[in-house]
Design an enzyme around this catalytic site. Structure first.
Site, mmCIF file in Angstrom:
data_model
loop_
_atom_site.group_PDB
_atom_site.id
_atom_site.type_symbol
_atom_site.label_atom_id
_atom_site.label_comp_id
_atom_site.label_asym_id
_atom_site.label_seq_id
_atom_site.Cartn_x
_atom_site.Cartn_y
_atom_site.Cartn_z
ATOM 1 N N ASP A 1 97.063 63.598 71.650
ATOM 2 C CA ASP A 1 95.651 63.504 71.999
ATOM 3 C C ASP A 1 94.773 64.791 71.369
ATOM 4 O OD1 ASP A 1 93.607 62.701 73.842
ATOM 5 O OD2 ASP A 1 93.321 64.815 74.367
ATOM 6 N N GLU B 1 96.039 60.687 67.560
ATOM 7 C CA GLU B 1 94.995 60.509 67.970
ATOM 8 C C GLU B 1 93.940 61.338 67.006
ATOM 9 O OE1 GLU B 1 91.389 59.904 71.190
ATOM 10 O OE2 GLU B 1 92.766 62.073 70.983
#
Length: 574
Positions: free
Chosen positions: A237, A296
């Site tokens: 993330d 990401e």
């Protein structure tokens, strides 16, 4: 549909929405390569599970690990290669689980570590690998480190794990800078002693200081913890946000916004972040087969290959299609650019049409293109409560099915989001007191949040939660969910679920080298050929065009006699 459009052996209907019935007719195993294959991820189909909204086994209205395990036969029959599990860690859910209290445990509402181990065993037993979310940019404000930081004085080792700064003004009563968080409001929060901490996201998500050796070592331990439990890979993330360089004098928000994000920005995509991932790669490569990772990283495309390099995380998300118009030239350009970037990094590219952060693609494709290209697709529609602009749901679904078959025919890995295989639209009619996303509460009237794509998916055609569990779901499900449930679509060989099953079975048969050649075609058509003669043609226009030569294997919608209708994709064998 005719038999040529959907293969009955790959998508035979079943009355059991969990997928346990009729397994003998579906794929018996989803492992295309041996269990020690180090390159399994290059062309894998990965299915994202948002745990709290997938299946609820204990009847408390929240999805859990046991619920996911009960649906493993469904996932096996769907034909996916891996499951990506969004955060399941202990959390106050200030940001849907991305505010993590403990990186090496399971939220008690979702289960236990024993439940996690049982899920890994069930997935592996079905030939499905597992990827878990790692959230390294920030912890929650309930993490033991942050609690210790608040109880410790300025300059302490506990505070050095996070980004604390003295406030400005008299006695530090003003923030160090006028920065705005991603969810609205200030991104600096006072702690009462003249210091403030940085939280680029929610107040409950204090940013970590990745210059601190203890932070780096603790995350190395976390990666080993889950790899030792059988995890095959990690989704990282905010991968581009860990390394920061704030300096003595902080720029104001206007200056911060104007700075290029290409190596020298104080917060984003700094070159130093790759030193962190080089250490992570050593951990990944210490396992056999090496563990995978996908970044990401919302960065300039030219910066993406370094995240995807063999010395780094190994793969990076390509989000270009999340923002693209349904247009042949746009899709062709995105494919060409991303295959070139993948070749530069030595990785494979990734294709994503929906995830837990964006409006579902059947809805996006049913809305007109935004007037402002910078506007998030579907944002105005969400803010209007689904009234303006008018959604053409039928067109959106036809386009979504066509885009899906186009993407599944491409080289690279494909990431699916739970419920997209049912053709689910975005849920817009959620009352203010039922919403959960911090973006909605911090930006009233500006951002309606992401709850609409996170509503628990329907398994049965009726019942209080459409088979999600024995209690009402934690987010309200609309009445129209029943007709798009797994049970309803199991009985229809022309359903979106049947199309996905057929496509994933065929993709495994036809998987080949990571190359394609474009075939000359009308402007509204994108047509390519893979090395083994498998061809994919998508008509992005509104009117039918001549059907390319070849034997039709699969279609996203009914075909006219010798014609390829608009918003339709066909797979052919030459």
């Amino acid at each position: 549909m005719t038999d040529a459009l959907l293969r009955s052996d790959a998508a035979s209907p079943s009355e059991d929405p969990t997928g346990t019935a009729g397994d003998a007719e579906g794929p018996s195993s989803n492992v295309a390569a041996s269990s020690d294959d180090a390159t399994w991820w290059r062309q894998a189909v990965v299915y994202q599970v948002y745990p709290r909204s997938f299946a609820d086994a204990d009847g408390d209205g929240i999805g859990d690990l046991a619920g996911i395990r009960s649906r493993v036969p469904y996932l096996q029959r769907l034909g996916v290669d891996a499951v990506w599990l969004s955060p399941f860690y202990p959390s106050a859910l200030a940001d849907g689980g991305y505010d993590v209290d403990d990186y090496r445990d399971v939220d008690p509402r979702l289960g236990t570590l024993a439940d996690f181990d049982a899920l890994v065993d069930a997935l592996h037993g079905a030939g499905i690998r597992i990827i878990v979310d790692i959230v390294p940019n920030h912890t929650s404000n309930r993490h033991v480190w942050f609690i210790e930081a608040l109880a410790s004085p300025r300059g302490s080792a506990a505070r050095d794990r996070y980004i604390f700064r003295d406030g400005s003004g008299v006695d530090g009563q003003e923030p160090p800078a006028d920065w705005t968080s991603a969810f609205g409001g200030p991104s600096w929060e006072p702690v009462g002693d003249g210091q403030w901490y940085l939280h680029y996201f929610a107040i409950e998500q204090p940013d970590l200081n990745w210059d601190n050796r203890e932070v780096r070592d603790d995350f190395l331990a976390t990666l080993r913890f889950w790899a030792d439990r059988g995890v095959d890979g990690f989704r990282i993330d905010v991968a581009h946000g860990l390394a920061k360089e704030l300096g003595e004098n902080l720029p104001d928000q206007a200056t911060l916004d104007s700075l290029p994000r290409a190596g020298g920005h104080p917060l984003w995509d700094r070159d130093e972040v790759h030193e962190i991932y080089a250490e992570w790669r050593q951990v990944f490569d210490s396992y056999s087969p090496p563990r995978t990772a996908v970044a990401e990283a919302w960065v300039e495309s030219s910066r993406r290959p370094r995240y995807a390099s063999p010395q780094g995380l190994g793969q990076a998300f390509n989000f270009d299609l999340l923002e693209a118009s349904f247009d042949a030239s746009v899709f062709r350009r995105i494919v060409e650019e991303n295959l070139a970037l993948a070749a530069e990094s030595g990785s494979s590219t990734t294709w994503v049409l929906s995830n837990h952060d964006v409006v579902r693609h059947p809805t996006r494709y049913g809305l007109p293109d935004p007037v402002d290209p910078a506007e998030k697709r579907g944002a105005a529609w969400l803010l209007s409560g689904g009234a303006d602009p008018v959604l053409d749901a039928d067109l959106g679904l036809r386009r979504a099915r066509a885009a899906t078959l186009f993407v599944l025919g491409l080289p690279g890995s494909a990431y699916l989001y739970q419920g997209e295989e049912l053709g689910l639209q975005e849920v817009v009619d959620i009352a203010p007191d039922e919403r959960q996303d911090p973006a909605y509460f911090r930006n009233p009237g500006v951002d309606v949040g992401r709850d609409g794509c996170r509503v628990p998916i329907p398994w049965t055609s009726d019942g209080e939660s459409f088979g999600f569990g024995d209690a009402a779901a934690h987010l309200p499900q609309p009445s129209w969910f029943g007709e798009l449930s797994v049970a309803a679509e199991e009985r229809d060989d022309a359903s979106t679920l049947s199309m996905y099953r057929a496509a994933l079975a065929l993709r495994r048969e036809l998987e080949t080298d990571e190359e394609l050649v474009w075939v000359d075609s009308p402007d509204a058509v994108a047509h390519f050929r893979r090395p083994n003669g498998w061809e994919v043609a998508t008509n992005f226009g509104d009117t039918a065009c001549p059907l390319p030569a070849g034997d039709v294997v699969l279609s996203s919608g009914p075909l006219e006699d010798g014609r390829l209708p608009g918003a339709t994709t066909v797979w052919l064998r030459a």
